[in-house]
Design a protein around this motif. Structure first.
Motif, mmCIF file in Angstrom:
data_model
loop_
_atom_site.group_PDB
_atom_site.id
_atom_site.type_symbol
_atom_site.label_atom_id
_atom_site.label_comp_id
_atom_site.label_asym_id
_atom_site.label_seq_id
_atom_site.Cartn_x
_atom_site.Cartn_y
_atom_site.Cartn_z
ATOM 1 N N GLU A 163 0.835 -1.204 0.000
ATOM 2 C CA GLU A 163 0.000 0.000 0.000
ATOM 3 C C GLU A 163 0.870 1.254 0.000
ATOM 4 O OE1 GLU A 163 -3.280 0.403 -0.426
ATOM 5 O OE2 GLU A 163 -3.261 -1.742 -0.811
ATOM 6 N N SER A 164 1.961 1.217 0.736
ATOM 7 C CA SER A 164 2.856 2.375 0.778
ATOM 8 C C SER A 164 3.466 2.641 -0.586
ATOM 9 C CB SER A 164 3.970 2.162 1.803
ATOM 10 O OG SER A 164 3.433 2.071 3.095
ATOM 11 N N MET A 165 3.830 1.578 -1.273
ATOM 12 C CA MET A 165 4.416 1.736 -2.595
ATOM 13 C C MET A 165 3.385 2.281 -3.576
ATOM 14 S SD MET A 165 7.517 1.223 -2.205
ATOM 15 C CE MET A 165 8.024 1.309 -3.903
ATOM 16 N N ASN A 166 2.127 1.816 -3.480
ATOM 17 C CA ASN A 166 1.079 2.337 -4.360
ATOM 18 C C ASN A 166 0.869 3.825 -4.107
ATOM 19 O OD1 ASN A 166 0.623 -0.130 -5.547
ATOM 20 N ND2 ASN A 166 -1.086 -0.660 -4.213
ATOM 21 N N ALA A 167 0.843 4.201 -2.850
ATOM 22 C CA ALA A 167 0.651 5.615 -2.515
ATOM 23 C C ALA A 167 1.821 6.449 -3.025
ATOM 24 C CB ALA A 167 0.493 5.786 -1.008
ATOM 25 N N MET A 168 3.035 5.922 -2.891
ATOM 26 C CA MET A 168 4.212 6.649 -3.357
ATOM 27 C C MET A 168 4.181 6.806 -4.873
ATOM 28 S SD MET A 168 6.665 8.277 -2.365
ATOM 29 C CE MET A 168 8.324 8.776 -2.503
ATOM 30 N N THR A 169 3.782 5.760 -5.579
ATOM 31 C CA THR A 169 3.689 5.817 -7.038
ATOM 32 C C THR A 169 2.663 6.857 -7.465
ATOM 33 O OG1 THR A 169 4.299 3.492 -7.203
ATOM 34 C CG2 THR A 169 3.212 4.465 -9.119
ATOM 35 N N GLN A 170 1.507 6.875 -6.814
ATOM 36 C CA GLN A 170 0.487 7.862 -7.144
ATOM 37 C C GLN A 170 0.976 9.283 -6.864
ATOM 38 O OE1 GLN A 170 -2.931 6.623 -4.908
ATOM 39 N NE2 GLN A 170 -3.466 4.998 -6.356
ATOM 40 N N PHE A 171 1.690 9.466 -5.770
ATOM 41 C CA PHE A 171 2.233 10.783 -5.432
ATOM 42 C C PHE A 171 3.240 11.225 -6.491
ATOM 43 C CE2 PHE A 171 5.403 13.441 -3.236
ATOM 44 C CZ PHE A 171 4.570 14.495 -2.875
ATOM 45 N N GLN A 172 4.108 10.295 -6.913
ATOM 46 C CA GLN A 172 5.094 10.625 -7.942
ATOM 47 C C GLN A 172 4.409 11.009 -9.251
ATOM 48 O OE1 GLN A 172 7.480 7.071 -7.956
ATOM 49 N NE2 GLN A 172 9.047 7.995 -6.647
ATOM 50 N N GLN A 173 3.364 10.274 -9.613
ATOM 51 C CA GLN A 173 2.641 10.589 -10.840
ATOM 52 C C GLN A 173 2.003 11.969 -10.747
ATOM 53 O OE1 GLN A 173 -0.006 7.267 -11.216
ATOM 54 N NE2 GLN A 173 1.507 5.989 -12.253
ATOM 55 N N LEU A 174 1.474 12.309 -9.575
ATOM 56 C CA LEU A 174 0.887 13.629 -9.362
ATOM 57 C C LEU A 174 1.950 14.719 -9.535
ATOM 58 C CD1 LEU A 174 -1.472 15.472 -8.378
ATOM 59 C CD2 LEU A 174 -0.581 15.095 -6.077
ATOM 60 N N MET A 175 3.121 14.514 -8.938
ATOM 61 C CA MET A 175 4.194 15.506 -9.024
ATOM 62 C C MET A 175 4.700 15.651 -10.456
ATOM 63 S SD MET A 175 4.749 16.958 -6.170
ATOM 64 C CE MET A 175 3.088 16.838 -5.571
ATOM 65 N N PHE A 176 4.874 14.521 -11.154
ATOM 66 C CA PHE A 176 5.322 14.584 -12.543
ATOM 67 C C PHE A 176 4.298 15.314 -13.405
ATOM 68 C CE2 PHE A 176 7.942 10.552 -11.744
ATOM 69 C CZ PHE A 176 9.079 11.288 -11.464
ATOM 70 N N GLY A 177 3.018 15.055 -13.158
ATOM 71 C CA GLY A 177 1.960 15.735 -13.894
ATOM 72 C C GLY A 177 1.986 17.234 -13.649
ATOM 73 N N MET A 178 2.230 17.627 -12.414
ATOM 74 C CA MET A 178 2.290 19.056 -12.094
ATOM 75 C C MET A 178 3.505 19.703 -12.747
ATOM 76 S SD MET A 178 1.078 18.926 -8.124
ATOM 77 C CE MET A 178 1.294 20.661 -7.814
ATOM 78 N N MET A 179 4.629 18.990 -12.770
ATOM 79 C CA MET A 179 5.827 19.540 -13.394
ATOM 80 C C MET A 179 5.645 19.678 -14.900
ATOM 81 S SD MET A 179 9.103 17.994 -11.346
ATOM 82 C CE MET A 179 8.646 16.282 -11.407
ATOM 83 N N ALA A 180 4.838 18.788 -15.472
ATOM 84 C CA ALA A 180 4.601 18.832 -16.918
ATOM 85 C C ALA A 180 3.539 19.864 -17.283
ATOM 86 C CB ALA A 180 4.189 17.452 -17.424
ATOM 87 N N GLY A 181 2.961 20.512 -16.263
ATOM 88 C CA GLY A 181 1.978 21.551 -16.525
ATOM 89 C C GLY A 181 0.565 21.039 -16.660
ATOM 90 N N LYS A 182 0.353 19.796 -16.281
ATOM 91 C CA LYS A 182 -0.992 19.246 -16.345
ATOM 92 C C LYS A 182 -1.700 19.514 -15.029
ATOM 93 C CE LYS A 182 0.335 15.414 -19.298
ATOM 94 N NZ LYS A 182 0.436 13.969 -19.403
ATOM 95 N N SER A 183 -3.003 19.684 -15.113
ATOM 96 C CA SER A 183 -3.812 19.807 -13.923
ATOM 97 C C SER A 183 -5.120 19.082 -14.152
ATOM 98 C CB SER A 183 -4.083 21.277 -13.576
ATOM 99 O OG SER A 183 -4.938 21.839 -14.532
ATOM 100 N N GLU A 184 -5.900 18.906 -13.109
ATOM 101 C CA GLU A 184 -7.182 18.213 -13.273
ATOM 102 C C GLU A 184 -8.094 19.010 -14.184
ATOM 103 O OE1 GLU A 184 -9.164 16.740 -9.814
ATOM 104 O OE2 GLU A 184 -7.276 16.218 -8.858
ATOM 105 N N GLU A 185 -8.009 20.333 -14.139
ATOM 106 C CA GLU A 185 -8.849 21.159 -14.998
ATOM 107 C C GLU A 185 -8.537 20.909 -16.464
ATOM 108 O OE1 GLU A 185 -8.185 25.165 -13.812
ATOM 109 O OE2 GLU A 185 -9.015 24.878 -11.818
ATOM 110 N N ASN A 186 -7.240 20.812 -16.793
ATOM 111 C CA ASN A 186 -6.842 20.573 -18.181
ATOM 112 C C ASN A 186 -7.168 19.175 -18.638
ATOM 113 O OD1 ASN A 186 -5.828 23.172 -18.297
ATOM 114 N ND2 ASN A 186 -3.738 22.556 -17.836
ATOM 115 N N SER A 187 -7.127 18.200 -17.710
ATOM 116 C CA SER A 187 -7.363 16.828 -18.105
ATOM 117 C C SER A 187 -8.831 16.551 -18.361
ATOM 118 C CB SER A 187 -6.833 15.854 -17.049
ATOM 119 O OG SER A 187 -7.537 16.042 -15.823
ATOM 120 N N ASN A 188 -9.738 17.396 -17.853
ATOM 121 C CA ASN A 188 -11.164 17.212 -18.087
ATOM 122 C C ASN A 188 -11.617 17.742 -19.435
ATOM 123 O OD1 ASN A 188 -11.565 16.010 -15.583
ATOM 124 N ND2 ASN A 188 -12.070 17.943 -14.567
ATOM 125 N N GLU A 189 -10.813 18.535 -20.080
ATOM 126 C CA GLU A 189 -11.190 19.143 -21.365
ATOM 127 C C GLU A 189 -10.936 18.213 -22.528
ATOM 128 O OE1 GLU A 189 -9.085 22.810 -21.541
ATOM 129 O OE2 GLU A 189 -10.290 23.697 -19.978
#
Length: 83
Positions: free
Chosen positions: A57-83
């Motif tokens: 579970e810790s590894m899954n949470a860490m992976t999700q956190f990393q994906q969130l951070m990478f997405g933010m660094m790439a300029g993606k946000s939830e608002e942009n992903s809904n369009e």
């Protein structure tokens, strides 16, 4: 208007105020039994098996956190992903 209230309580006091049970003796007994089994090398007892669910579970949470951070660094946000 903003009101801040703070309480200076020990964990024990907080537990009593919230009406939570005192499980300290139970935890100590369980820990003592685990230690006895580990020390005696009881057959079939694997202490790491207790922690395997936590690790996965810790590894899954860490992976999700990393994906969130990478997405933010790439300029993606939830608002942009809904369009």
């Amino acid at each position: 208007m903003k009101i801040n209230v703070s309480f200076d309580l020990t964990p024990e006091e907080f537990r009593r105020v919230m009406g939570l049970p005192d499980v300290q003796q139970f935890q100590q007994e369980v820990f003592s039994q685990m230690m006895e089994k580990m020390k005696s090398g009881e057959e079939g007892y694997d202490a790491m098996s207790l922690y395997k669910p936590l690790f996965s579970e810790s590894m899954n949470a860490m992976t999700q956190f990393q994906q969130l951070m990478f997405g933010m660094m790439a300029g993606k946000s939830e608002e942009n992903s809904n369009e």
